[in-house]
Structures are given as C-alpha cells and as structure tokens.
Design a protein around this motif. Structure first.
Motif, mmCIF file in Angstrom:
data_model
loop_
_atom_site.group_PDB
_atom_site.id
_atom_site.type_symbol
_atom_site.label_atom_id
_atom_site.label_comp_id
_atom_site.label_asym_id
_atom_site.label_seq_id
_atom_site.Cartn_x
_atom_site.Cartn_y
_atom_site.Cartn_z
ATOM 1 N N ASP A 8 44.941 34.771 19.514
ATOM 2 C CA ASP A 8 44.398 35.353 20.736
ATOM 3 C C ASP A 8 43.264 36.302 20.419
ATOM 4 N N ARG A 9 42.150 36.127 21.136
ATOM 5 C CA ARG A 9 41.033 37.058 20.993
ATOM 6 C C ARG A 9 41.276 38.210 21.967
ATOM 7 N N VAL A 10 41.037 39.437 21.540
ATOM 8 C CA VAL A 10 41.302 40.573 22.420
ATOM 9 C C VAL A 10 40.104 41.498 22.518
ATOM 10 N N LEU A 11 40.069 42.257 23.611
ATOM 11 C CA LEU A 11 39.025 43.244 23.847
ATOM 12 C C LEU A 11 39.670 44.457 24.494
ATOM 13 N N ILE A 12 39.340 45.627 23.994
ATOM 14 C CA ILE A 12 39.909 46.842 24.567
ATOM 15 C C ILE A 12 38.948 47.396 25.622
ATOM 16 N N ALA A 13 39.489 47.771 26.777
ATOM 17 C CA ALA A 13 38.660 48.335 27.843
ATOM 18 C C ALA A 13 39.267 49.645 28.311
ATOM 19 N N ASP A 14 38.421 50.536 28.821
ATOM 20 C CA ASP A 14 38.891 51.798 29.384
ATOM 21 C C ASP A 14 39.003 51.669 30.888
ATOM 22 N N LEU A 15 39.976 52.348 31.462
ATOM 23 C CA LEU A 15 40.056 52.399 32.907
ATOM 24 C C LEU A 15 39.099 53.460 33.406
ATOM 25 N N MET A 16 38.302 53.113 34.412
ATOM 26 C CA MET A 16 37.369 54.098 34.948
ATOM 27 C C MET A 16 38.047 54.908 36.046
ATOM 28 N N ALA A 17 37.771 56.210 36.044
ATOM 29 C CA ALA A 17 38.424 57.093 37.019
ATOM 30 C C ALA A 17 37.689 57.031 38.341
ATOM 31 N N VAL A 18 37.705 55.860 38.977
ATOM 32 C CA VAL A 18 37.124 55.738 40.313
ATOM 33 C C VAL A 18 38.200 55.169 41.218
ATOM 34 N N SER A 19 38.110 55.516 42.498
ATOM 35 C CA SER A 19 39.119 54.982 43.404
ATOM 36 C C SER A 19 38.500 53.896 44.267
ATOM 37 N N THR A 20 39.289 52.904 44.592
ATOM 38 C CA THR A 20 38.819 51.822 45.444
ATOM 39 C C THR A 20 39.694 51.775 46.689
ATOM 40 N N ARG A 21 39.424 50.812 47.553
ATOM 41 C CA ARG A 21 40.177 50.703 48.790
ATOM 42 C C ARG A 21 41.655 50.453 48.518
ATOM 43 N N ASN A 22 41.923 49.779 47.423
ATOM 44 C CA ASN A 22 43.284 49.362 47.107
ATOM 45 C C ASN A 22 43.729 50.005 45.798
ATOM 46 N N SER A 23 43.475 51.312 45.677
ATOM 47 C CA SER A 23 43.700 51.975 44.381
ATOM 48 C C SER A 23 45.107 51.863 43.859
ATOM 49 N N ALA A 24 46.080 51.653 44.737
ATOM 50 C CA ALA A 24 47.459 51.582 44.272
ATOM 51 C C ALA A 24 47.690 50.319 43.441
ATOM 52 N N HIS A 25 46.920 49.268 43.708
ATOM 53 C CA HIS A 25 47.194 48.000 43.024
ATOM 54 C C HIS A 25 46.011 47.463 42.256
ATOM 55 N N GLU A 26 44.879 48.190 42.255
ATOM 56 C CA GLU A 26 43.713 47.673 41.552
ATOM 57 C C GLU A 26 43.161 48.745 40.627
ATOM 58 N N VAL A 27 42.590 48.313 39.513
ATOM 59 C CA VAL A 27 41.968 49.255 38.590
ATOM 60 C C VAL A 27 40.571 48.767 38.257
ATOM 61 N N VAL A 28 39.689 49.712 37.900
ATOM 62 C CA VAL A 28 38.331 49.354 37.529
ATOM 63 C C VAL A 28 38.177 49.562 36.032
ATOM 64 N N LEU A 29 37.661 48.537 35.350
ATOM 65 C CA LEU A 29 37.502 48.605 33.897
ATOM 66 C C LEU A 29 36.033 48.726 33.539
ATOM 67 N N ASN A 30 35.748 49.314 32.374
ATOM 68 C CA ASN A 30 34.359 49.510 31.998
ATOM 69 C C ASN A 30 33.815 48.370 31.146
#
Lengths: 288, 161
Positions: free
Chosen positions: A116-138
């Motif tokens: 498996d090829r992998v990539l590490i991403a950080d979660l961005m501290a932004v909120s979206t309409r569905n912040s409880a179930h969605e995350v934004v990655l950089n």
C-alpha cells in the motif's frame, strides 16, 4: 451608433436566471457529482482563505509545543522509543507473514496482494457546513489524492475523500449517515455493513442475523468488499447488541476505532493498485 | 463589480474574503448553529450601500464560493445569497433609512428566510437537516449593527460611493 440595449436586465430577471442556474447546479451536484471539476477549480481560490484561517490555530499549537517542559519531553521521548521498539518487533513478524501470504496466494493461483502506498495529511482547522462528519485535509490532487480514497488514522479507518481540489480535499467520516463501510467480524469472519448515524457518536452495524455469534467488544475490520476501503483495517468495536425476535437482523451498535474527535494527522492510502499490473509483468511493485 | 474609476472598489472583494474567513473559523460543535451569517451580512450591506454595483449576480457568485468553502451542494448558497441580494436591492431605499435596530430586525428576518431555504435544499438533497441552524438569524441580527458601522466606516475611509 446607438447601443442595442438601452436597459440592462432588471433585478427580477437576473434573480430568476440565477435561481434556474442554481437549481440546475444543485440537481447535477446532488445526483451525479459531475461538477467535481468546477468545485476543484473554485477550491483553488478558496484554499488561501482556508490556509489563512488554519494558520493561527496551528501557529498557536506550535507555540504551545515549543513551550513544553524539558521533563515531559524526556518522558515522551522514552515512551515513544519503547513504542517504536515494540512496533518494530511486530513489523519483523509482519514481513515474514506477508511473504508467506504471498506464497500461499501464488500456490492458490490468486492475485498476489500489492503493497500500500501512503501519504500523510494534516487536518486543517476550518469549519464547514457539516463539520461534525467532514474534515478538510491539506493535501489535494497535486499530491495524488482522488475522490473515494480511503482515509485512516493511527487506530483505524476514518472515512473517504468526498471532494478533491488541487491543494486541499474534503474527507467524509465513517460516522456520516451517507457513509457505509463493508466490515467483517474479526473473530468469526461474519460480514456486515457499518453505517453512520445522525448523532455521529456510534455506527449502526446492519445485516447481522439474529442468531449470529456476536458479542460486545468484538472488533470489526474492513472486509475489502466494494473495493473502496482496503481489507483488514480496524473500523469499529461493538458496544451493544440487541436482539428483537420479530426482526430477522440484530440491532448492533459499534464505536469507531479511529480517534475521530482528536485526530490531527491522517493517512491516505492507495489500496492494492499494483496487483493487476504485477501479474501483467510490466509495472514495478511498490514496496510495503 | 469593480469600477476602474473609483479607487476604493477593492474593499468590496476584500470584505467578502474576510466574511468567508469568518465563516471558515473553527468553532465548538455547540456553537455551530449560532454562527452569524457573515457573508450574507456583508452582502446585505453592499446591496444597501451600493445597489448599482452589488446585486443579484454578485450575490450568486459569492454564494458559489461559499458553497465550495462550506462543502455544500454547488448552487445552494448561491441561490440563497442571490435571493438575499434581491431583497436588499429591491428595498434598499427604505431599509437604508431605518434606524439601526430596525434594520437589524429586518436583517434577522431575511436571514431566517435564507437559513430556511438552505434547510429546504438540505432536506431535498438528503443531507441531515439541522433545524437549529435557524438560530443563526438571531445572532446575525445581534451582530448587524456592529457590522454595519464597521463596513460604513471602511467604505467612507476609501471614499467609495
């Protein structure tokens, strides 16, 4: 020469045109998701906004980290060293097991499973309409991220990528009611589906028969069916089993293994893309 | 949107960018439904102050950006903000001369309708509905006087009219 139009379109006409266009966009985006390109293009312009919002939160975090006492750094260091040692030991066994697995698969004439090829991403501290179930990655398409790509954290599966722009992407967590993960009971091999719930605190595990051998505390791992999530990764732990004799299936609830609330970094995985290529003999296998 | 003749025109896109940033600011889960509709407020101000420049189409375009930033269906906020721009553009002469408190009430009601429209689209799209989002109308009305004064001072400073 006199202009052709002496009067620009009235606001009402403009509103109607915008409304029609909006309805078209909403229906297309809802049913087909064909507007991914448009969304990606717009997200290029939105990314700086998100980056600037994320910056102070992460900077504050960095300042706090920089001020940590030497004593706690030393103890953290020792703990991580021990953890690393244990993981390395298990990894030695893992390599041997993987080779054995590959030999057995070849004997059975089935497709060898690739690394498996992998990539590490950080979660961005932004909120979206569905912040409880969605995350934004950089990480975005520039890094190879694609829609539907599985997202994991250190303890288990977190979800999959919903939108992928050039610089950032949105991941949908497994607790989202729209998300269903094909799972397998680790102890018995029974297959089921784990679906998100509105509360976002637990998962509903569907299609477990009333007479199945299921206990609280059982681990559910991904079964790999459907080809979206790679097989064998922890998904959730069963927290309650309720049997209703009138129903054919038991009502089972499970708690996600991944630390969805506190994850800061996630892993993006490319599952088994080299399997077919290796068989054909032209591509190189990516080492695990 | 921006006229070459006026030097202060840049404040309009900048104010929308700041509003988008405020909309992206992470807040604790309990505070999510109570967040004021920053982008709608800024749009409302410009529709009142410069109805010839900022109107339905600007609202729609800004709405598209808000859609992408908030992960909503494309066209959802575009529809809502186009309607908000329409309302404020049509009644700008009257609302402009309201006392600020009455304006805040008007803004609150328009925001309520806007949030209700967003909920309706959510329901149609099969996304989870959060009726608590309607509370945003209250906080929007509360923050309006502050936003109005801030924007008005900014506009006067760059001498935009």
């Amino acid at each position: 020469m006199k202009p052709l139009f002496t009067q620009t379109a009235s606001p009402t006409v403009r509103l109607l045109a915008c409304m029609v266009l909006s309805f078209i966009l909403i229906s297309v985006d809802r049913t087909q998701g064909a507007l991914g390109q448009v969304r990606s293009a717009l997200s290029v312009m939105i990314y700086p906004v998100q980056y600037v919002v994320n910056l102070p939160v992460r900077a504050a975090g960095a300042v706090v980290t920089g001020l940590v006492a030497r004593k706690s750094l030393v103890s953290d260091n020792e703990r991580l060293y021990r953890e690393n040692l244990m993981l390395q030991t298990r990894a030695q066994r893992f390599n041997a097991l993987q080779e054995e697995n590959r030999r057995l698969r070849l004997l059975l004439d089935s497709t060898p499973s690739g690394g498996d090829r992998v990539l590490i991403a950080d979660l961005m501290a932004v909120s979206t309409r569905n912040s409880a179930h969605e995350v934004v990655l950089n990480k975005g398409q520039r890094n190879g991220v694609f829609v539907g790509q599985p997202v994991l954290d250190a303890s288990g599966i977190m979800g999959q990528i919903l939108h992928a722009g050039p610089f950032s992407s949105t991941g949908m967590l497994i607790t989202d009611p729209r998300q269903a993960v094909p799972v397998m009971l680790n102890r018995t091999g029974l297959r089921a589906i784990a679906v998100g719930t509105e509360s976002g605190l637990w998962l509903d595990v569907d299609f477990i028969p009333n007479n199945a051998d299921v206990r609280e505390g059982d681990l559910l791992v991904s079964s790999g069916m459907g080809g979206v999530f790679p097989a064998g990764y922890p998904v959730a732990e069963i927290i309650s089993v309720r049997l209703d004799p009138a129903d054919a299936f038991a009502i089972v609830r499970a708690q996600p293994s991944a630390d969805l609330a506190r994850a800061r970094q996630v892993i993006l995985v490319w599952p088994e893309e080299t399997a077919l290529a290796t068989q054909a003999g032209d591509a190189e296998e990516i080492p695990p | 949107m921006k006229s070459a003749a006026s030097y202060g025109g840049w404040i309009i896109p900048v104010s929308f960018i700041v509003a988008l940033m405020l909309a992206a600011l992470p807040v604790p889960d309990w505070a999510l439904p109570w967040r004021p509709a920053w982008v709608a407020m800024v749009l409302a101000y410009w529709c009142l102050a410069l109805p010839d420049r900022v109107g339905v189409v600007t609202g729609w375009l800004v709405g598209m950006f808000l859609d992408v930033q908030s992960g909503a269906l494309l066209g959802q906020h575009a529809l809502g903000l186009a309607c908000v721009a329409y309302v404020f553009g049509t009644y700008h002469q009257r609302v402009r001369i309201f006392p600020v408190a009455q304006q805040a009430l008007f803004v609150g009601f328009v925001t309520l309708a806007y949030q209700a429209l967003m909920l309706a689209v959510d329901a149609l799209a099969g996304v989870i509905i959060v009726p608590a989002n309607l509370f945003a109308a209250v906080s929007t009305a509360v923050f309006w006087p502050w936003v109005f004064i801030l924007m008005r001072d900014a506009r006067r400073k760059v001498r935009l009219s």
